[in-house]
Design a protein around this motif. Structure first.
Motif, mmCIF file in Angstrom:
data_model
loop_
_atom_site.group_PDB
_atom_site.id
_atom_site.type_symbol
_atom_site.label_atom_id
_atom_site.label_comp_id
_atom_site.label_asym_id
_atom_site.label_seq_id
_atom_site.Cartn_x
_atom_site.Cartn_y
_atom_site.Cartn_z
ATOM 1 N N LYS A 1 65.766 -42.098 11.796
ATOM 2 C CA LYS A 1 64.750 -42.598 12.709
ATOM 3 C C LYS A 1 65.248 -43.941 13.568
ATOM 4 O O LYS A 1 64.907 -44.012 14.702
ATOM 5 N N ALA A 2 66.095 -44.653 12.650
ATOM 6 C CA ALA A 2 66.865 -45.825 13.191
ATOM 7 C C ALA A 2 67.663 -45.443 14.543
ATOM 8 O O ALA A 2 67.673 -46.101 15.502
ATOM 9 N N SER A 3 68.188 -44.261 14.339
ATOM 10 C CA SER A 3 69.165 -44.070 15.372
ATOM 11 C C SER A 3 68.487 -43.546 16.807
ATOM 12 O O SER A 3 68.834 -44.120 17.753
ATOM 13 N N HIS A 4 67.219 -42.848 16.604
ATOM 14 C CA HIS A 4 66.254 -42.564 17.784
ATOM 15 C C HIS A 4 65.984 -43.894 18.331
ATOM 16 O O HIS A 4 65.931 -43.744 19.615
ATOM 17 N N ILE A 5 65.604 -44.967 17.453
ATOM 18 C CA ILE A 5 64.885 -46.136 18.050
ATOM 19 C C ILE A 5 66.262 -46.834 19.052
ATOM 20 O O ILE A 5 65.964 -47.481 20.015
ATOM 21 N N LYS B 1 55.352 -43.241 4.587
ATOM 22 C CA LYS B 1 54.403 -42.288 4.678
ATOM 23 C C LYS B 1 53.595 -42.490 6.122
ATOM 24 O O LYS B 1 53.378 -41.541 6.921
ATOM 25 N N GLN B 2 53.208 -43.782 6.455
ATOM 26 C CA GLN B 2 52.651 -44.034 7.654
ATOM 27 C C GLN B 2 53.505 -43.947 8.897
ATOM 28 O O GLN B 2 53.150 -43.310 9.810
ATOM 29 N N LEU B 3 54.792 -44.239 8.798
ATOM 30 C CA LEU B 3 55.688 -43.775 9.560
ATOM 31 C C LEU B 3 55.897 -42.544 9.995
ATOM 32 O O LEU B 3 55.854 -41.976 11.268
ATOM 33 N N GLU B 4 55.830 -41.683 8.957
ATOM 34 C CA GLU B 4 56.086 -40.226 8.894
ATOM 35 C C GLU B 4 54.842 -39.682 9.850
ATOM 36 O O GLU B 4 54.769 -38.741 10.464
ATOM 37 N N SER B 5 53.689 -40.314 9.510
ATOM 38 C CA SER B 5 52.400 -39.697 10.114
ATOM 39 C C SER B 5 52.412 -40.145 11.576
ATOM 40 O O SER B 5 51.960 -39.218 12.514
#
Length: 561
Positions: free
Chosen positions: A541-545, A86-90
């Motif tokens: 999200k990992a792909s983006h990183i 949830k923190q990551l999403e925010s």
């Protein structure tokens, strides 16, 4: 957690600090901090007592599933997968990992700055890699970035090339071999000059100096030679830089600044900053900055030096760009010179942050297992040869697979570049073909393969849901925790101009994903659509990183491997 700790410390002790967060061994927790030990003396309490007070406040937030204290005052916390998801999403956005640390500021990054009229050598691999990474990191942290390829197109080398060409070469040879002929001439001429000096003769040396002085005086023939050699060299340099995937905004070389430098030196003389020796040479004393040796800014015969053109470059940038920071990507062997140059700038009242981004040498492994600086006696020293060899080795690695020639080039360049960023830039790097192409260790291809693998999963199954309130994210907790640490890695890598921090992070993320795959099916077996989509959302999200982090290092993600 860092933000929560900062607020708690301010509330409890009226102190503004930035606590350091680490990832301890799994048995202790998910995150840890030793901030209580750091604060104890300031607040006049026992470290354990400080830890208890902070831990109590952390528990009150409800954000942690467990808060414990270990040893003299280490605070360990555990979090649930759902809470950090949830923190990551925010915090997530298309620019995740970037910040505005440099907002409103301008930085000039100078690289790779090769010498003209000779082939682009491996010696300029690190200036290009490190300079480009500095550019990318500064841009990712909000700076306005201006880049300059400060070409070595002036000074004694120019006289050597002209005199050498007339003595040792021909129009036919130059037409046939271009910059490689100029390189051959330069090496041969340097040898002749050395032999001449040993005999006590100055015939060729005088010719070299005469051509340089002619060029400085604007002699048409000397200028024509310079322009011709520069055209041949620039075409070659641009081709190699294109293969390295680096570029600059400007290419203002030493020849551009030499006349300005001489004028600047005269002003230094008039103002009393510089003094003239009996032989006519001009120096800038730097005793007040701890240097017993003054900086020579003009030769006795009036010829310009590196310090002359670098002085002019600093003044020109101050007048036209007004930078807050200038980064020079130049090797460790120039540390003393740059410390003198920067001292002279301070003496002139220049407050711009001038930063020498220095790095170690490229070593090669000998047959007996010893290391030595890469040289022309052994191994490859021409950049084009190195790139060609790397592409051949990359083709061998992916032989039998459906990998395009474009992807082969990405793998080859990724292997070369990542090897530059494995360790702190201040250390020498070992160039070992077997290591840099390894698919099971710390290498560019290992990280690229991790990125290709996650992209393949997403291609075949979609990107899922960015966040699912109903999923517990327990299996993904370690991957999410790693992703949450990325912005801080970028912040520190940029602040300290240490791109190896990004490279090490990407390797660790790749390892974390491999562990995840071993234990967790993403979209196979009896995985429900809801769970599959939640897991795919994390992988997206990992792909983006991977793409963002590798881009900071000047490395592309292949489509296939």
């Amino acid at each position: 957690m860092e933000q929560q700790l900062t607020q708690i410390i301010h509330e409890l002790y009226s102190l503004d600090v930035t606590p350091q967060i680490s990832r301890p061994a799994a048995e202790f927790g998910d995150y840890a901090t030793n901030v209580a030990l750091q604060l104890a003396k300031q607040v006049g309490k026992n470290p354990r007592e400080v830890a208890e007070e902070i831990a109590a406040k952390l528990r009150e937030t409800g954000a942690f599933s467990e808060v414990t204290i270990a040893g003299p005052g280490f605070i360990n916390v555990r979090v649930s997968g759902a809470s950090i998801a949830k923190q990551l999403e925010s915090e997530w956005s298309d620019t995740y990992g970037e910040n505005n640390d440099g907002e409103g500021k301008t930085v000039v990054v100078e690289y790779p700055s090769p010498n003209m009229a000779k082939p682009y050598s491996v010696g300029h691999l690190r200036p290009g890699n490190q300079g480009w990474a500095a550019r990318q990191l500064m841009e990712a942290t909000g700076w306005k970035v201006i880049t300059d390829n400060h070409l070595g197109d002036y000074g004694a080398p120019l006289g050597i090339w002209i005199a050498g060409f007339l003595t040792l070469s021909s129009e036919e040879a130059l037409e046939k071999d271009g910059v490689y002929e100029l390189g051959r001439v330069y090496i041969a001429m340097k040898k002749l000059l050395k032999e001449e000096a040993e005999r006590g003769d100055t015939t060729l040396a005088d010719q070299v100096q005469d051509w340089l002085l002619k060029f400085e005086a604007g002699d048409a023939e000397a200028v024509a030679y310079s322009q011709r050699f520069n055209t041949i060299s620039l075409d070659h340099i641009h081709n190699v830089m294109g293969r390295l995937k680096i570029s600059t905004d400007y290419e203002l070389g030493e020849a551009f600044f030499a006349p300005k430098g001489k004028a600047a030196v005269q002003k230094l003389l008039e103002s009393g900053v510089a003094t003239q020796n009996e032989d006519g040479s001009i120096i800038v004393p730097l005793d007040e900055y701890g240097f017993d040796v003054p900086l020579l800014v003009q030769k006795s015969n009036g010829a310009a030096l590196y310090a002359t053109t670098d002085l002019a470059t600093i003044l020109y940038r101050e007048e036209t760009i007004h930078p807050d920071k200038v980064i020079y990507a130049v090797g460790s062997e120039q540390q003393f010179y740059f410390s003198q140059l920067f001292a002279m700038a301070k003496k002139l009242g220049i407050s711009t942050d001038l930063y020498h981004l220095w790095f170690g040498f490229i070593d090669q492994l000998n047959e007996d297992g010893t290391r030595e600086k890469m040289s022309s006696r052994k191994g490859v020293v021409l950049m084009e040869e190195l790139l060609n060899d790397a592409e051949e080795k990359a083709r061998a690695v992916v032989e039998g697979r459906d990998v395009s020639d474009e992807d082969v080039k990405k793998i080859a360049l990724g292997a070369i570049k990542f090897s530059d960023f494995i360790s702190d830039r201040r250390t020498n790097i070992l160039f070992d073909w077997n290591t840099i192409f390894a698919l099971t260790g710390v290498s560019g291809p290992y990280v690229q393969y991790a990125a290709v693998r996650v992209n393949k999963i997403l291609r075949e199954n979609g990107h899922g849901n960015s966040f699912d309130e109903t999923y517990d994210y327990t299996a993904e907790k370690d991957v999410i925790a790693k992703i949450l640490g990325y912005p801080e890695v970028v912040h520190r890598a940029a602040a300290e101009i240490e791109p190896h921090k990004v490279a090490n992070y990407l390797y660790e993320l790749a390892r974390e994903l491999n562990r995840y795959y071993e234990a967790t099916p993403v979209a196979t077996g009896d995985v429900t659509p809801e769970v599959r989509d939640a897991r795919l959302g994390v992988l997206a999200k990992a792909s983006h990183i991977f793409a963002h982090g590798l881009n900071l290092l000047g490395i592309e993600v292949p489509s296939q491997m």
